[in-house]
Design an enzyme around this catalytic site. Structure first.
Site, mmCIF file in Angstrom:
data_model
loop_
_atom_site.group_PDB
_atom_site.id
_atom_site.type_symbol
_atom_site.label_atom_id
_atom_site.label_comp_id
_atom_site.label_asym_id
_atom_site.label_seq_id
_atom_site.Cartn_x
_atom_site.Cartn_y
_atom_site.Cartn_z
ATOM 1 N N ASP A 35 -4.916 -6.082 -2.215
ATOM 2 C CA ASP A 35 -4.136 -5.345 -1.211
ATOM 3 C C ASP A 35 -2.688 -5.819 -1.281
ATOM 4 O OD1 ASP A 35 -4.810 -3.918 1.854
ATOM 5 O OD2 ASP A 35 -2.873 -4.898 1.513
ATOM 6 N N ASP A 41 -2.308 1.309 -1.187
ATOM 7 C CA ASP A 41 -1.978 -0.054 -1.609
ATOM 8 C C ASP A 41 -3.171 -0.989 -1.775
ATOM 9 O OD1 ASP A 41 -2.619 -0.873 1.013
ATOM 10 O OD2 ASP A 41 -1.030 -2.376 0.988
ATOM 11 N N GLU A 42 -4.380 -0.440 -1.825
ATOM 12 C CA GLU A 42 -5.521 -1.343 -2.015
ATOM 13 C C GLU A 42 -6.591 -0.740 -2.907
ATOM 14 O OE1 GLU A 42 -8.134 -1.917 1.426
ATOM 15 O OE2 GLU A 42 -7.033 -0.321 2.406
HETATM 16 P P1 TTP Z 1 -1.633 -2.061 5.001
HETATM 17 O O1 TTP Z 1 -2.164 -2.628 3.724
HETATM 18 O O2 TTP Z 1 -2.550 -2.013 6.164
HETATM 19 O O3 TTP Z 1 -0.353 -2.864 5.479
HETATM 20 P P2 TTP Z 1 0.803 -3.523 4.625
HETATM 21 O O4 TTP Z 1 0.558 -3.422 3.161
HETATM 22 O O5 TTP Z 1 2.112 -2.938 5.082
HETATM 23 O O6 TTP Z 1 0.786 -5.025 5.096
HETATM 24 P P3 TTP Z 1 -0.305 -6.146 4.747
HETATM 25 O O7 TTP Z 1 0.456 -7.214 4.022
HETATM 26 O O8 TTP Z 1 -0.812 -6.606 6.053
HETATM 27 O O9 TTP Z 1 -1.348 -5.512 3.885
HETATM 28 O O10 TTP Z 1 -1.110 -0.596 4.743
HETATM 29 C C1 TTP Z 1 -0.502 -0.183 3.528
HETATM 30 C C2 TTP Z 1 0.633 0.769 3.808
HETATM 31 O O11 TTP Z 1 0.148 1.883 4.549
HETATM 32 C C3 TTP Z 1 1.734 0.164 4.639
HETATM 33 O O12 TTP Z 1 2.702 -0.509 3.869
HETATM 34 C C4 TTP Z 1 2.289 1.357 5.367
HETATM 35 C C5 TTP Z 1 1.124 2.320 5.496
HETATM 36 N N1 TTP Z 1 0.607 2.295 6.880
HETATM 37 C C6 TTP Z 1 1.081 3.245 7.787
HETATM 38 O O13 TTP Z 1 1.874 4.122 7.433
HETATM 39 N N2 TTP Z 1 0.621 3.191 9.085
HETATM 40 C C7 TTP Z 1 -0.260 2.246 9.520
HETATM 41 O O14 TTP Z 1 -0.646 2.229 10.718
HETATM 42 C C8 TTP Z 1 -0.759 1.270 8.580
HETATM 43 C C9 TTP Z 1 -1.711 0.195 9.025
HETATM 44 C C10 TTP Z 1 -0.278 1.338 7.286
HETATM 45 MG MG MG Z 2 -1.288 -3.958 2.343
#
Ligand code: TTP
Ligand code: MG
Length: 355
Positions: free
Chosen positions: A9, A107-108
């Protein structure tokens, strides 16, 4: 056999891409989302950098609240086209390391690397993935390694950013035991509240709860919840089934640099991938090879032909040409051939094949 699953991720994905694009944002609180309009904006935060998280800002929060918490943050709009492009490059890197690969969001992704890799090798692979994602895309990611998907996903989130957590096989329940129930995918704030009212706060407490009681309250989901709490999750990493490409691979029992062995093996893969191509009734135009060296460095080479074909000799010839540069004494661990740019031109091709 215990499986080896990686959950990868990206860290604060949109915000990290923005920091990469504009280095002056590095080290600063960056909030990606709708326009804060001086504190009167009505949208929400998509995500924010780890620097911004220190101010209490998080995904889903009203942008007006984020503005109040840190008015000096860099507020940026969502550039989805850019993030999708970066995502595609990252997924390509990740895919090249997996036996089975499943992207689950922008992103995962889950990578099943059970075939022929030990846990120690899996840890090495995770390190190489991190290094490659950094080198080619300038971004950090967090990785969880475990024998099932749920544990891998939870592990990837525990040590963010730039984290790596390994859950040893047979110790999944032990790993989960002290964690809060909301760490389990599927347990949101509503279920968490119900469980708290039952005095169940940790996954360990959930595991010790009678399954029947959970079924009474949550129905079918209660059974699954109980299994997950015990570290049981047999769900597979589900490779997308749409046949955009057909590929076959071979992992050597012992890494080899013997050219003859490599060519023989490549021919074998060519025959297997050709058989699959015929079975599914396709012709192809693009052929690619994958070569993984003993240190897990993985290369791909591809070539697009002028015409669609389903000729085994062409597959053999082209795959040899494409991989030759790697058969120079370096030890090789895995070879693969991928046919893409597929066309269902069965009738025309069958006619041609006969003459
Ligand atoms: P995530 O992987 O949940 O968050 P992240 O990558 O920003 O941070 P982390 O280091 O905790 O993994 O989500 C991936 C992308 O999805 C994030 O960059 C933006 C988008 N997203 C939204 O648009 N709205 C949301 O509520 C969430 C949780 C994510
Ligand atoms: Mg992320």
């Amino acid at each position: 056999m215990e499986r080896i699953i990686l959950h990868v991720d990206m860290d604060s994905f949109y915000a990290s891409v923005e920091q990469r694009e504009n280095p002056s944002y590095k080290g600063k609180p960056v909030v990606v989302g709708s326009d804060p309009k001086g504190g009167h904006g009505r949208g929400v935060v998509s995500t924010c950098s780890y620097e911004a998280r220190k101010f209490g800002i998080h995904s889903g929060m009203p942008i007006s609240r984020a503005y109040k918490l840190c008015p000096d943050a860099v507020f940026l709009p969502v550039s989805m086209v850019l993030y999708k492009e970066v995502s595609r490059s990252i997924m390509e890197i990740l895919h090249s390391f997996a036996d089975k690969f499943q992207q689950v969001s922008v992103d995962e992704a889950y990578l099943d690397i059970s075939e022929g890799a030990s846990l120690q090798e899996a840890v090495e692979i995770a390190g190489i993935i991190k290094a490659q994602v950094m080198e080619w895309e300038g971004l950090t990611c967090s990785i969880g390694i475990a024998s099932n998907r749920t544990a891998a996903k939870i592990a990837s989130d525990l040590d963010k950013p730039d984290g790596l957590i390994i859950v040893e096989p047979g110790r999944v329940a032990e790993f989960l035991e002290p964690l809060e129930v909301r760490r389990l995918p599927g347990i949101g704030s509503k279920n968490e509240e119900i469980l708290t009212s039952m005095d169940i706060r940790t996954i360990g407490q959930l595991a010790r709860c009678e399954q029947d009681l959970l079924v009474n309250i949550f129905g079918k989901w209660g059974t699954r919840m109980h299994q997950l709490a015990h570290g049981i999750d047999n769900s597979e990493v589900a490779e997308m089934t749409e046949s955009k490409s057909i590929s076959k691979e071979h992992t050597f029992q012992v890494d080899t640099s013997d050219a003859e062995e490599l060519y023989i093996s490549l021919d074998g893969i060519a025959e297997r991938v050709h058989r699959a191509l015929m079975q599914q009734g396709f012709s192809f135009r693009t052929i690619g090879v994958k070569v993984r060296q003993e240190d897990f460095t993985t290369f791909s080479r591809a070539r697009t032909l002028d015409i669609y074909t389903r000729d085994l000799d062409i597959i053999k010839r082209e795959s040899r040409k494409l991989s030759r540069e790697f058969f120079d004494g370096r030890k090789i661990r895995l070879l693969g051939i991928k046919l893409s740019n597929l066309s269902k031109s069965r009738i025309i091709q069958t006619t041609l094949d006969r003459f």
